[in-house]
Design an enzyme around this catalytic site. Structure first.
Site, mmCIF file in Angstrom:
data_model
loop_
_atom_site.group_PDB
_atom_site.id
_atom_site.type_symbol
_atom_site.label_atom_id
_atom_site.label_comp_id
_atom_site.label_asym_id
_atom_site.label_seq_id
_atom_site.Cartn_x
_atom_site.Cartn_y
_atom_site.Cartn_z
ATOM 1 N N ARG A 532 -0.458 13.759 -11.645
ATOM 2 C CA ARG A 532 -0.575 14.559 -10.433
ATOM 3 C C ARG A 532 -0.699 16.049 -10.756
ATOM 4 N NH1 ARG A 532 0.381 13.522 -4.988
ATOM 5 N NH2 ARG A 532 0.973 11.374 -5.434
ATOM 6 N N GLU A 565 4.080 6.740 -10.724
ATOM 7 C CA GLU A 565 4.251 6.312 -9.338
ATOM 8 C C GLU A 565 3.867 4.839 -9.214
ATOM 9 O OE1 GLU A 565 2.469 8.942 -6.481
ATOM 10 O OE2 GLU A 565 2.895 10.727 -7.690
ATOM 11 N N GLU A 576 -5.832 9.861 -1.377
ATOM 12 C CA GLU A 576 -5.063 11.039 -1.775
ATOM 13 C C GLU A 576 -5.643 11.647 -3.048
ATOM 14 O OE1 GLU A 576 -0.588 12.771 -2.461
ATOM 15 O OE2 GLU A 576 -0.846 10.707 -1.783
ATOM 16 N N ASP A 633 -12.339 16.518 2.622
ATOM 17 C CA ASP A 633 -12.208 17.770 3.375
ATOM 18 C C ASP A 633 -13.052 18.830 2.679
ATOM 19 O OD1 ASP A 633 -11.405 19.655 5.158
ATOM 20 O OD2 ASP A 633 -9.458 20.031 4.215
ATOM 21 N N HIS A 844 1.608 2.682 5.206
ATOM 22 C CA HIS A 844 0.716 2.107 4.206
ATOM 23 C C HIS A 844 -0.655 2.724 4.472
ATOM 24 C CE1 HIS A 844 3.698 -0.685 2.831
ATOM 25 N NE2 HIS A 844 3.761 -1.342 3.980
ATOM 26 N N CYS A 846 -3.291 2.656 2.819
ATOM 27 C CA CYS A 846 -4.429 1.783 2.485
ATOM 28 C C CYS A 846 -4.915 1.022 3.703
ATOM 29 C CB CYS A 846 -4.035 0.780 1.401
ATOM 30 S SG CYS A 846 -3.250 1.519 -0.035
#
Length: 878
Positions: A532, A565, A576, A633, A844, A846
């Protein structure tokens, strides 16, 4: 057609005279002639008011039947050799000819027999029409107050392809000024002007060799020679004369019915001519009849929708490609109102057929001949709309010099019989190729592209089946994806989704087979394991290796794993990942893109220190987002998407890319004084680099010595725009585009979508309609629409500000943008996650599922929800 030609016009290729089947042909022609006689006896009668034949329309008590029923009954009467009345219908087989012969033998008429007979005799040999002839017959009929002679003439001419092709001919080609006049309206002309125009047109007709009876087609006509005199994109029909004639005649209901009945009779014969007899290649004037029929402003009325218009569309859809292109070029000169009328005509037929039938997975709309034919006809109008719009045929981006490398798996694919279909890129519409244009060449069409979308059709279209027909490309099955203008962005996005998923499965299957052949384990997914805190370094290094070693791996399904994670990527982790990558890449501190505070848009930094490989990787990221159905975005001006679709930026694109510069250049173009003396600018411009240092650039050689004047200011503006949007960022953009095409080069993306739709595909919708989201949300685990906490949840969500709503979307779905089609297409689920508790809501991403405990109060719900969406980050197993 004459009688001999008509007997040949069976719906099968005619046999040669020397063929053994010649006798069968003659029998078939004789049978057809008898059936026609029965048909006219059933529809019009023999003319004898005391006729006793129960199967004659003239007999007392005969029940009238429509044309279809009469055609079926005529076939039955022929089979049983039923009685035929005397006098028999004429050999021509047309309704008007039959009435002429029968009425001449008829007695006991209510009106003066001699007058009517003389009127009919005057026009019985009129086999084609001019504007003058129509008005002559109309005036005589008006004096006698009997319009039946005119109705019969219209029936005879408008039901005959030969008659219609010869009618309303021009003596010379259209000039450019006359073509422009086709855009004008006739409403502002008074009757005197119309009469003068009619006389003028008549004089031209009389001077023309095509206006005499000796010059008809099939009778030593010089029609072929006349066509040679015309420019290739013009037709020999006098369109203005046709419009005036329709305007005069369509106000009479009886005459209007004659046009309708004639079209029903004409269309099957035309379809037969085009399908089997190659008639257009022998006589390009054959196109005249389509021009004439399409000028009928009543085509979209209910009377035509059932039979006449569907049959005509089927005939028109059989036109060869060259004829379709010629029609499109002609119609491109029409006015906005005339183009819109034609669009509405075909759209109404499609909508009528869709809503009057129950289409489903077993009864496909693709199998409805009328809908398919109308869509094909609408395509001609669509390209006329493009051609007639504001075209930019120049300013095309150069193709990539280096071809995108092929996969190392290609040899194995060939062995397996799975070689890629579109190695040279996506398909191109044949009509587009014939016309030599692309949709993207049109900056502004005559009428908006949105008017070509048919929403009822989109609702009943089974996209999985349609996509199959699109890929297989058989002649038997029509795919609406070949006419993407009629599909909305949601439907096209679904087609693209199927294409992407099938390609992913294909790559996965190839990988497994390849592993078996080579005996080593290969990954069936595009797997990215990233930290990350080092997401850019990890992701871009990995993607760079894949792009260099085996670009085909980019076509595999993306699978992202954040180190440390536990989240399993079913779509949410990828969302993400893309969001974090975009945030990092577009950070102004990195210096790859510049940010305009006024427009809130990013642009390529012409003085960036990053190498081209970095921009290639950003293009790959954008392509992967589309390929994996993720919304980014990203804030680019529209010119970026136009450039991705092959068009360079021009002065017009500066309006949103750099509005301040656009306004300055616009004022320069409009300045009324002396530009050279008052402004003292030259063909040398300056820019600043990352550190604020000025950089000078000559738009022309020795530009600092060339002043901008009133005469050359257009050139200055064009070259300034070219430099800002193209030349200054050429290296960066080419690398970016190359990366994008590495992922999308085999996709139908370019075929299906326009630049503004590409932006919607990548960025999603900026309009967040949470009421639409509430309407489509489903509930699970004990909740329903009427549950207390659900009502309180929606009241709370609707009270949030814009930023809080975006945070909620990000928390629940993994992105703060609405998908193509808006939030109503999101399909969110709210599930119960136990009784009242201090735990925060979870999700969730997904599957767009919100897990919501049953909080005891609205205040607690608001507090817990705000905390969850504000501090959400990372993935953990529940």
């Amino acid at each position: 057609m004459n009688s001999d030609e008509k007997e040949d016009c069976e719906c099968a290729p005619p046999q040669a005279e020397t063929s053994p089947a010649g006798g069968a042909d003659r029998k078939r022609a004789a049978a057809k002639h008898l059936i026609e006689r029965y048909y006219h006896q059933l529809t019009e009668g023999c003319g004898n008011e005391s006729c006793s034949n129960s199967w004659c329309a003239s007999s007392v008590g005969f029940n009238r039947m429509d044309n279809n029923a009469a055609a079926v009954k005529a076939l039955e009467l022929y089979k049983v050799n039923a009685k035929l009345c005397d006098p028999h219908p004429s050999k021509k087989g047309t309704a008007s000819a039959y009435l002429e012969s029968s009425n001449s033998a008829c007695s006991n008429r209510k009106m003066n027999h001699k007058d009517v007979h003389s009127v009919r005799d005057n026009f019985k040999d009129v086999n084609y029409l001019t504007e003058e002839k129509v008005y002559e017959i109309l005036d005589i009929c008006g004096e006698k107050e009997d319009y039946s002679p005119l109705i019969r003439v219209i029936g005879r001419v408008f039901s005959s392809a030969e008659g219609l092709v010869q009618s309303f001919r021009r003596s010379k080609p259209y000039t450019k000024e006359e073509l422009k006049s086709l855009q004008g309206k006739d409403e502002d002309k008074d009757e005197d002007e119309k009469e003068a125009a009619a006389c003028s047109a008549t004089a031209m007709e009389e001077d023309s060799p095509t206006s005499s009876s000796s010059s008809r087609l099939g009778e030593g006509s010089s029609g072929e020679n006349d066509v040679q005199k015309l420019a290739p994109d013009e037709v020999s029909v006098d369109i203005e004369a046709v419009r005036r004639v329709y305007e005069r005649l369509l106000s009479n209901e009886k005459i209007e019915a004659a046009f309708l009945n004639a079209l029903v009779y004409l269309s099957p014969n035309v379809e037969c001519d085009l399908t089997y007899h190659n008639v257009y290649s022998r006589d390009p004037n054959y196109l005249n009849l389509f021009v004439i029929v399409m000028e009928n402003s009543n085509l979209h009325s209910p009377e035509y929708l059932e039979i006449a218009l569907p049959q005509f569309c089927k005939a028109m859809s059989k036109l060869p490609l060259a004829a379709q292109a010629k029609l499109a070029r002609l119609w491109s000169h029409y006015s906005v109102e005339q183009i819109r009328r034609m669009v509405e005509t075909f759209q109404q037929l499609i909508t009528y057929k869709v809503i009057s039938n129950e289409f489903n997975s077993r009864n496909l709309v693709n199998d409805d001949d009328a809908v398919v034919a109308a869509t094909k006809c609408l395509k001609i109008v669509y390209y006329a709309n493009v051609l007639g719009g504001d075209l930019d045929m120049e300013h095309n981006e150069e193709e990539d010099e280096e071809p995108i490398p092929e996969s190392s798996e290609l040899t194995l694919q060939e062995l397996l019989g799975e070689e890629r279909r579109n190695k040279k890129g996506p398909r191109v519409d044949p009509l587009e190729t014939e016309l030599g244009i692309r949709t993207n060449d049109c900056r502004r069409p005559l009428i908006p592209f949105e008017e070509f979308v048919n929403e009822p059709l989109n609702e009943v279209l089974e996209m999985d089946k349609d996509y199959t027909f699109f890929k297989v490309e058989t002649e038997n099955k029509f795919s609406f994806m070949t006419c993407p203008f009629i599909l909305n962005a949601v439907t096209k996005n679904l087609g693209l989704y199927y294409d992407n998923r099938i390609r992913m499965y294909s790559e996965r299957r190839i990988t497994v087979l390849y592993s078996l052949v080579q005996g080593q384990q290969l990954n069936p997914y595009l797997r990215l394991k990233v930290r990350r805190d080092h997401i850019i370094d990890d992701a871009l290094v990995r993607l760079e290796m894949i792009a260099m070693e085996n670009p085909a791996d980019l076509k595999k399904q993306l699978y992202v794993e954040f180190e440390g994670e536990q989240g399993v990527d079913e779509g949410g982790v990828s969302k993400e990942f893309f969001q974090l990558v975009v945030e990092e890449i577009f950070n102004p501190d990195i210096g790859m893109f510049t940010y305009d505070e006024r427009t809130k848009l990013f642009w390529f930094n012409p003085s960036s220190f990053e190498n081209e490989g970095q921009y290639t990787l950003i293009g790959i990221v954008l392509g992967l987002a589309i390929y994996n159905n993720c919304i980014l975005d990203v804030h680019f001006p529209m010119v970026v998407y136009r450039k991705l679709m092959g068009k360079k930026g021009t002065f017009r694109d500066l309006a949103d890319a750099n509005p301040v510069l656009h306004q300055s250049l616009k004022e320069l173009l409009e300045y009324e004084g002396s530009v050279e003396e008052d402004m003292m600018i030259t063909f040398q411009i300056s820019q600043t680099d990352l550190f604020g240092n000025p950089l000078m650039y000559d738009l022309r050689e020795n530009g600092d010595k060339i002043p901008v004047t009133n005469e050359n200011r257009k050139e200055f503006v064009a070259q300034y725009s070219e430099y800002m949007l193209n030349k200054s960022v050429e290296k960066q953009f080419k690398a970016f585009r190359r990366g994008f095409h590495m992922v999308t080069n085999e996709s139908p993306l370019k075929y299906l979508f326009r630049p503004e739709e590409i932006e919607l595909l990548i960025c999603g919708s900026r309009n967040l309609d949470f009421l639409a989201l509430e309407e489509t949300t489903e509930y699970d685990g004990g909740y329903n629409r009427d549950s207390r906490i659900i009502k309180e949840f929606w009241e709370t969500l609707h009270s949030f500000g814009e930023e809080q709503k975006r945070l909620f979307l990000q928390f629940t779905t993994g992105t703060d943008r609405a998908p193509v089609g808006g939030l109503g297409k999101l399909k969110m689920i709210i599930a119960k996650n136990g009784p009242d508790t201090d735990r925060l809501p979870t999700s969730h991403t997904c599957f767009n599922v919100l897990l919501l405990p049953e909080y005891s109060s609205k205040e607690k719900l608001r507090e817990r929800l705000l905390k969850a969406i504000t501090y959400a980050k990372g993935f953990g197993m529940l």
